[in-house]
Design an enzyme around this catalytic site. Structure first.
Site, PDB file in Angstrom:
ATOM      1  N   ASP A  82       0.893  -1.165   0.000  1.00 14.68           N
ATOM      2  CA  ASP A  82       0.000   0.000   0.000  1.00 14.68           C
ATOM      3  C   ASP A  82       0.925   1.206   0.000  1.00 14.68           C
ATOM      4  O   ASP A  82       1.534   1.528   1.023  1.00 14.68           O
ATOM      5  CB  ASP A  82      -0.886  -0.049   1.259  1.00 14.68           C
ATOM      6  CG  ASP A  82      -1.661   1.254   1.492  1.00 14.68           C
ATOM      7  OD1 ASP A  82      -1.644   2.131   0.602  1.00 14.68           O
ATOM      8  OD2 ASP A  82      -2.278   1.380   2.567  1.00 14.68           O
TER       9      ASP A  82
ATOM     10  N   LYS B 152       2.974  11.453  -3.379  1.00 15.00           N
ATOM     11  CA  LYS B 152       1.926  10.765  -4.149  1.00 15.00           C
ATOM     12  C   LYS B 152       0.901  11.754  -4.727  1.00 15.00           C
ATOM     13  O   LYS B 152       0.303  11.497  -5.770  1.00 15.00           O
ATOM     14  CB  LYS B 152       1.243   9.757  -3.231  1.00 15.00           C
ATOM     15  CG  LYS B 152       0.171   8.928  -3.884  1.00 15.00           C
ATOM     16  CD  LYS B 152      -0.300   7.855  -2.930  1.00 15.00           C
ATOM     17  CE  LYS B 152      -1.560   7.187  -3.397  1.00 15.00           C
ATOM     18  NZ  LYS B 152      -2.014   6.176  -2.435  1.00 15.00           N
TER      19      LYS B 152
ATOM     20  N   GLU C  77      -7.171   0.847  -4.656  1.00 16.39           N
ATOM     21  CA  GLU C  77      -7.197   0.740  -3.187  1.00 16.39           C
ATOM     22  C   GLU C  77      -8.543   0.203  -2.669  1.00 16.39           C
ATOM     23  O   GLU C  77      -8.551  -0.714  -1.850  1.00 16.39           O
ATOM     24  CB  GLU C  77      -6.867   2.100  -2.555  1.00 16.39           C
ATOM     25  CG  GLU C  77      -5.393   2.429  -2.706  1.00 16.39           C
ATOM     26  CD  GLU C  77      -5.050   3.899  -2.504  1.00 16.39           C
ATOM     27  OE1 GLU C  77      -5.925   4.679  -2.075  1.00 16.39           O
ATOM     28  OE2 GLU C  77      -3.889   4.269  -2.764  1.00 16.39           O
TER      29      GLU C  77
ATOM     30  N   ASP D 255     -12.869   5.981   2.841  1.00 16.87           N
ATOM     31  CA  ASP D 255     -11.449   6.022   3.207  1.00 16.87           C
ATOM     32  C   ASP D 255     -11.078   7.435   3.664  1.00 16.87           C
ATOM     33  O   ASP D 255     -10.933   8.352   2.856  1.00 16.87           O
ATOM     34  CB  ASP D 255     -10.630   5.598   1.962  1.00 16.87           C
ATOM     35  CG  ASP D 255      -9.130   5.584   2.233  1.00 16.87           C
ATOM     36  OD1 ASP D 255      -8.700   6.071   3.282  1.00 16.87           O
ATOM     37  OD2 ASP D 255      -8.389   5.063   1.365  1.00 16.87           O
TER      38      ASP D 255
END
Ligand code: AMP
Length: 600
Positions: free
Chosen positions: A6, A68, A167, A189
């Site tokens: 991850d 990211k 994800e 999330d």
């Protein structure tokens, strides 16, 4: 052996399935969560993780985090972020963001590769063996460029990518939801700095992302900040000292607030104390007080949830499961908010920080052949298409399409009386045929007809083994020609990579060339059509009108030699304007002729 990773904005994790159970590897700090932070010391190799995190406050100019957020992006995409993060982005280009650190600069791909290399070494240390292959997760909304950049980062780190997984899909895999015959799943999330909501449909082991939404600057960090704001004034009144006056005081207060937040996830009360100057401040914080403080922030998640449901085309009652992911979903009020919004008890039995990494490990386990009976989906690595007029590519099947797949496009001819068309099958992402890989060429015979009249259907079919069948058919005569190719044959992953990197780097100039070619073709066919009409309808024009049109034609012809798209466009517009009345007269003339011997 394949590991699952991850690669998160704030933290990353690496793991695998061992004897049927997930095992997440631990860093030297004995933690599974590794901060996605890189510190660049002056004279030694980059440092990743907790050690780098601790340098954030001391040497901020040598630390890069949240890379990211910038992966697969160019200078234009970062304008909003420039005032929010402390980085020097000055070496960035339109193609790629770069972070300046000292005299060097790094791309988000390189930062990602440092983090991945560190994760790889953590796993290798624990396993005592080399790790070379990984499943890596990315947000469901990541586009091709961002996915490709992630893949590239992994390969730079010496990790071959076995699969890129969304994800939310990984979160579903962690909970074994792929085993459901059918279901609609919402994955909520909420991390430290970002909020993502996704709705997926699972049918017989296959996941489809129906909709995604979110907020790229909403997360637990905002809860900490809200608590800081709520307490700062009280602290100043009680102690006579402004805790926000200097950066160190502010950072200390923030850390204490995060501590209080975490404690209030377990307990209903927390005894908060803070030293400001020579005085101490203390207060009993209750969970309900904290809930009030964070409510306005939490409400910002409502609209994305409702839009996501709307885009997925379903009411909350159509959901079969709701999964919680991200550290901030530990906050009891967040769980309650999810329950209220989706009208369902969310699933949260796994550690919300580890769910995605566990799912990546499950997928890695499937791909390494340790689990049987799973339906695996494969995708086409590069787009497939044909060459059209002017050497431009017309994509028929886009890369990352799940196989088996098929698609059909229609074309026509460009020149009067053409008796055959060449079908040139191509693979790649570039705009011009010459920059792509040639897979096959074949010819289709057609009856001689005026330009634009033949109807040619081209069908691409990729079967479950990745074999491409191309069929071309002239629809009036039924004349067919076919060819079969194996598009992946002879192409290594590295070559696919090189082709994709070239397509990013050249995207802008490629499009410019493509637009110029398209403008030239359009101008050329406009000249041909006008000349044909002039020959047919000369009697409808006086000398002056004829000369004006001929002058306009010459201007278009001259513009074709300038290679200026702007000039071509202008000259074509001019030609269209001066022929407007002539076109109308031609039409009326043709209509009168057609009706002259008919009785109404
Ligand atoms: P992630 O980005 O998923 O790692 O989430 C990190 C966020 O989760 C940070 O804002 C943390 O403060 C928050 N977090 C971690 N543990 C807890 C907890 N027990 N209660 C509330 N928030 C937490």
């Amino acid at each position: 052996m394949i590991v699952g990773i991850d690669l998160g904005t704030t933290n990353s994790l690496i793991g695998m399935i061992e004897k049927g159970r997930p095992r997440l590897f631990k860093s030297e700090q004995d933690k599974t969560l590794v901060p996605s932070v890189v510190y660049f010391p002056e004279h030694s190799a980059p440092v990743v993780g907790d050690q780098a995190q601790s340098k954030k406050a001391v040497e901020p100019e040598k630390v890069v985090f949240s890379a990211k957020r910038f992966i697969g992006k160019g200078a234009k995409d970062i304008q909003d972020w420039q005032r929010l993060v402390p980085f020097d982005f000055s070496p960035s280009t339109d193609q790629m963001v770069r972070f300046k650190v000292g005299t060097k600069s790094y791309t988000p791909i390189e930062i990602g590769s440092f983090v991945l290399k560190h994760l790889k070494s953590i796993a290798e240390k624990e396993l005592g063996t080399a790790v070379t292959k990984a499943v890596i997760t990315v947000p469901a909304y990541f586009n091709d460029a961002q996915r490709q950049a992630t893949k590239f980062a992994s390969e730079l780190a010496g990790l071959e990518v076995a699969r890129i997984v969304n994800e939310p899909t990984a979160a579903c895999l962690a909970y074994g939801l792929d085993k459901k015959a059918q279901g609609n799943i919402a994955v909520f999330d909420l991390g430290g700095g970002t909020f993502d909501i996704s709705i997926l449909r699972v049918t017989g082991g296959v996941f489809e992302v129906l909709a995604t939404n979110g907020n790229t600057s909403l997360g637990g960090d905002n809860f900490d900040e809200a608590l800081v704001q709520a307490l700062a004034e009280e602290i100043q009144q009680q102690t006579g000292n402004d805790p926000m006056a200097d950066t160190i005081g502010r950072a200390k207060l923030r850390l204490e607030c995060e501590k209080a937040k975490k404690a209030l996830s377990q307990e209903v009360e927390f005894s908060f104390s803070f030293k400001s100057g020579d005085h101490s401040f203390s207060k009993i914080l209750t969970r309900s007080y904290f809930n009030q403080v964070i409510e306005p922030i939490l409400q910002k998640a409502l609209e994305p949830c409702l839009s996501c449901l709307e885009d997925a085309g379903m009411p909350p009652t159509a959901l079969t499961d709701v999964i919680l992911v991200g550290g901030s979903t530990r906050v009891p009020r967040v769980k309650e908010f999810v329950r209220e919004t989706f009208k369902r008890e969310p699933i949260c039995t796994l550690d919300p920080d580890e769910v995605v990494a566990i799912g990546a490990s499950v997928q890695a386990n499937i791909l390494s052949g340790q689990t049987s009976g799973m339906l695996l989906l494969d995708v086409i690595p590069l787009s497939l298409g044909i060459e059209t007029m002017g050497g431009v590519v017309s994509k028929i099947i886009h890369r990352n399409s799940t196989i088996p797949t098929s698609a059909t496009e229609h074309y026509s001819t460009y020149i009067d009386g053409q008796v055959s068309v060449d079908i040139h099958v191509l693979q790649g992402e570039r705009e011009l045929a010459q920059d792509n890989r040639s897979l096959a060429r074949f010819q289709l015979k057609i009856p001689p007809l005026p330009a634009g009249v033949p109807k040619i259907e081209v069908e691409f079919i990729v079967d479950a083994n990745g074999i491409l069948n191309v069929r071309a058919m002239e629809l009036r005569t039924g004349q067919v020609a076919m060819v079969t190719v194996n598009p992946s044959y002879g192409l290594s992953d590295a070559e696919v990579e090189t082709m994709l990197m070239a397509s990013f780097e050249n995207a802008e100039t490629d499009f410019e060339k493509r637009f110029l070619i398209e403008a030239q073709i359009e101008a050329d066919s406009l000249v041909r059509a006008t000349q044909k009409s002039l020959a047919q309808g000369a009697q409808l024009l006086n000398t002056e009108q004829k000369e004006e049109i001929e002058r306009a034609i010459r201007r278009v012809e001259r513009s074709l030699t300038t290679k200026s798209r702007e000039e071509i466009k202008k000259s074509c517009e001019h030609l269209s304007t001066v022929t407007e009345k002539f076109a109308q007269d031609l039409l009326n003339h043709a209509l009168n002729n057609a009706l002259s011997d008919k009785e109404i």
